[in-house]
Design an enzyme around this catalytic site. Structure first.
Site, mmCIF file in Angstrom:
data_model
loop_
_atom_site.group_PDB
_atom_site.id
_atom_site.type_symbol
_atom_site.label_atom_id
_atom_site.label_comp_id
_atom_site.label_asym_id
_atom_site.label_seq_id
_atom_site.Cartn_x
_atom_site.Cartn_y
_atom_site.Cartn_z
ATOM 1 N N ASP A 100 0.870 -0.788 0.134
ATOM 2 C CA ASP A 100 0.030 0.303 -0.398
ATOM 3 C C ASP A 100 1.188 1.247 0.388
ATOM 4 O OD1 ASP A 100 -2.244 1.990 0.551
ATOM 5 O OD2 ASP A 100 -2.841 0.178 0.931
ATOM 6 N N GLU A 131 -9.739 2.805 -4.893
ATOM 7 C CA GLU A 131 -9.903 4.289 -4.657
ATOM 8 C C GLU A 131 -8.422 4.991 -5.295
ATOM 9 O OE1 GLU A 131 -10.638 4.967 -0.022
ATOM 10 O OE2 GLU A 131 -8.410 4.546 -0.244
ATOM 11 N N HIS A 150 -3.781 3.030 -4.953
ATOM 12 C CA HIS A 150 -2.198 2.862 -3.461
ATOM 13 C C HIS A 150 -1.462 1.936 -3.931
ATOM 14 C CE1 HIS A 150 -5.313 3.372 -0.339
ATOM 15 N NE2 HIS A 150 -6.208 3.232 -1.877
#
Ligand SMILES: [Zn+2]
Length: 614
Positions: free
Chosen positions: A67, A202, A144
């Protein structure tokens, strides 16, 4: 193996009951996620979580290995991933800051981080296998990915604003796909799991809009927009992973721009993504923020809410319901720096999740679970696990009384004692032990359980006794409460002056966007209590609210939070009492409602004909 776990759970202090059990799980995917990127956990710590989960018959360990906060899996093909991407200058341990993640240009040795060698990973996978747990690795793409792009910026975008780094992989460059395919090859060699998780959540697509390479791809492939570029990205990885005999799973954003044919969806932004995928005939794992984000506070997601969760939404037909493989609890670690913190967030909620994914709906029973939970907690005590204990439950949390009050308190479970203070100081491991409360008017009692072995203190319960009762009728009264408003940016319920009311309210139920984005409200007047007895008042609000009756804080639900409920209980005689409800909203959704549960009644909105002002 599972019969063995059941037997382990049945072993009492002195005996093992003689029983016959025939049992099988409701779902095949009974998962727990641990994020080792935002905060790093050693292989021993990871094994300990796997072992705890396996004792609850949870059989999938979703290892969130990469991440923005750090890359944790050794790659032989791309060693810079862990040399550079596993160590960060900022944020340090115990802190998280998305907008400001800094990796060193050159290692000094003071950075925060860590990673697993390939041998360590094989060891963890084998350890899990002995406990019938499949380790599902997650390699985040295309978003990410700051840690990976720190080490290999050539797989990021072009034409970014001066000084800005890539947050996501470039979907325009062929070399990005070759890079990621090699990483996936290494991942598949380490993890025998059928499922390979590629994240997909995201993605900040503004960089994709700017990047000429991404735009080239959109044109060359006849894609409509960046959403379809995301879909193109996932389809390519899906095809690649499928060609190796594995299956791709990703967060529900992979639905955007069209779902790849072989993809399985992990539904986290509520359950809608899961419903949509199941209706398309795709497999789904449910992991909604509303019930299964175990990094959220226990106030937001109490153990009972996890227990009550049914992974199959009622919107699905029986046939569509078969696409739900199961559910998973997620421990994201932005604010969870240590193993003890992770354990406290996971347990006992993971035990509740274990039943939600194992037990047939008709056999689920919260009271029965809470009885059996004592056995689980005994085991956790024996293993030294830092699980969470709720605040002592109290029949009443507030008293208006002219005399001292006495009330029974819940007994502590084995290994814990109930302790209190009445001088306003927090409860500590050395506070006075009690088994019954006696409080004079004008005192505030604070109570908590304390664990004997290590002095850990549970959250506190609070009881306030204020001298008082109903007031004489103050004269002519009109229906409803006065409402006062104040614009401003508040973090807790502010003082709103009670002059120039903006109106009157007969119901307290706010679920719209009123005057301004950030504001405070105050409702004052009188509440008429029709009969003597115990009353429970419940505030549901986003953000904070405080209810006072005769200046006594009956419900203190202050602070910034999403829509959550808090209840206070008070004994009231028949008559009229001053009431004062303060509320603020610090942006986002604004909700406020106030309900009452009278002595013999069900919970209802506070009745309009109980409310008056002068
Ligand atoms: Zn690009």
């Amino acid at each position: 193996f599972y019969a063995g776990q059941t037997l382990r759970q049945l072993i009492g202090p002195n005996e093992i009951p003689a029983v016959t059990i025939e049992d099988h799980p409701r779902f095949g995917w009974r998962g727990m996620l641990l994020d080792v990127s935002r905060h790093f956990f050693t292989t021993d710590e990871v094994k300990r979580m796997i072992d705890l989960n396996a004792r609850q018959k949870l059989n999938v360990f979703h290892w969130h290995l990469t991440d923005d906060g750090g890359w944790r899996m050794e790659s032989k093909a791309f060693p810079e991933l862990t040399k550079r991407g596993a160590w960060r200058d900022y944020p340090p341990k115990g802190k998280w800051d998305y907008s400001n993640i800094v990796f060193p240009e050159k290692r000094s040795g003071d950075e925060y981080g860590g990673f697993y060698t390939q041998n360590e990973i094989k060891d963890v996978v084998a350890y899990a296998k002995r406990r019938h747990v499949t380790v599902v690795p997650e390699i985040e793409m295309p978003g990410h990915s700051q840690s990976a792009l720190q080490a290999y910026p050539q797989y990021g975008h072009e034409n970014l604003p001066e000084g800005q780094k890539s947050y996501s992989f470039c979907g325009g460059k062929e070399e990005t796909f070759r890079f990621l395919e090699k990483i996936v090859d290494e991942t598949m060699a380490l993890f025998p799991s059928k499922f390979i998780h590629i994240g997909g959540d995201e993605v900040d697509k503004t960089q994709w809009r700017r990047c000429p390479r991404c735009q080239d791809r959109i044109r060359a492939e006849g894609l409509k927009d960046v959403d379809e570029l995301q879909s193109y990205f996932v389809r390519r990885m899906d095809k690649y992973i499928a060609s190796k005999g594995r299956r791709l799973i990703g967060w529900d954003e992979i639905l955007e721009g069209g779902l790849a044919p072989g993809a399985t969806v992990m539904s986290w932004r509520g359950i809608q993504g899961g419903i949509a995928a199941a209706k398309e005939g795709k497999d789904v794992v449910m992991s909604p923020t509303s019930h299964l984000y175990l990094d959220y506070s226990y106030d937001t997601i109490p153990t009972s809410l996890v227990y009550a969760y049914d992974p199959i939404p009622k919107e699905l037909t029986a046939e569509e319901g078969k696409r739900i493989l199961g559910a998973q609890g997620n421990v994201w670690t932005e604010w969870i720096p240590t193993l003890a913190d992770a354990e406290r967030m996971a347990y006992p909620r993971a035990a509740a999740l274990a039943e939600a994914v194992w037990t047939p709906l008709v056999r689920k029973s919260w009271p029965d679970f809470t009885r059996r939970l004592d056995g689980v907690l005994d085991t956790l005590d024996r293993l030294g696990v830092a699980y969470r204990v709720d605040a002592p439950g109290l029949e009443r949390t507030a008293f208006l009384s002219t005399d001292s009050v006495s009330l029974a308190v819940p007994s502590a479970r084995r290994g814990w004692t109930l302790r209190m203070t009445d001088d306003g100081t927090p409860v500590t491991a050395t506070s006075r032990m009690v088994d019954r409360l006696n409080l004079a008017p004008g005192t505030v009692g604070r109570f908590a359980f304390v664990r004997n072995r290590d002095g850990v203190v549970s959250p506190e319960a609070r009881v306030e006794v204020r001298r008082g009762g109903p007031i004489p009728n103050p004269g002519t009264l009109k229906p409803g409460l006065n409402v006062y408003a104040l614009k401003g940016d508040f973090r807790k319920v502010p003082t709103v002056e009670d002059k120039d009311p903006v109106g009157t309210a007969t119901t307290i139920d706010l679920s719209r966007k009123p005057v301004a984005e950030k504001f405070a409200l105050r409702f004052t007047g009188y509440v008429y209590i029709p009969e003597e007895g115990d009353y429970a008042f419940t505030i549901r609000s986003d953000d904070g609210a405080i209810l006072k009756i005769s200046d006594l804080p009956v419900v203190d639900h202050d602070g910034e939070h999403g829509t959550t409920a808090k209840t206070g209980r008070v004994y009231l005689r028949r008559g009229l009492y001053p009431i004062d409800l303060g509320y603020f909203d610090a942006g986002g959704a604004s909700t406020l409602s106030l309900s009452v549960t009278p002595p013999n009644g069900p919970e209802t909105p506070l009745p309009a004909d109980w409310l008056f002002h002068q």
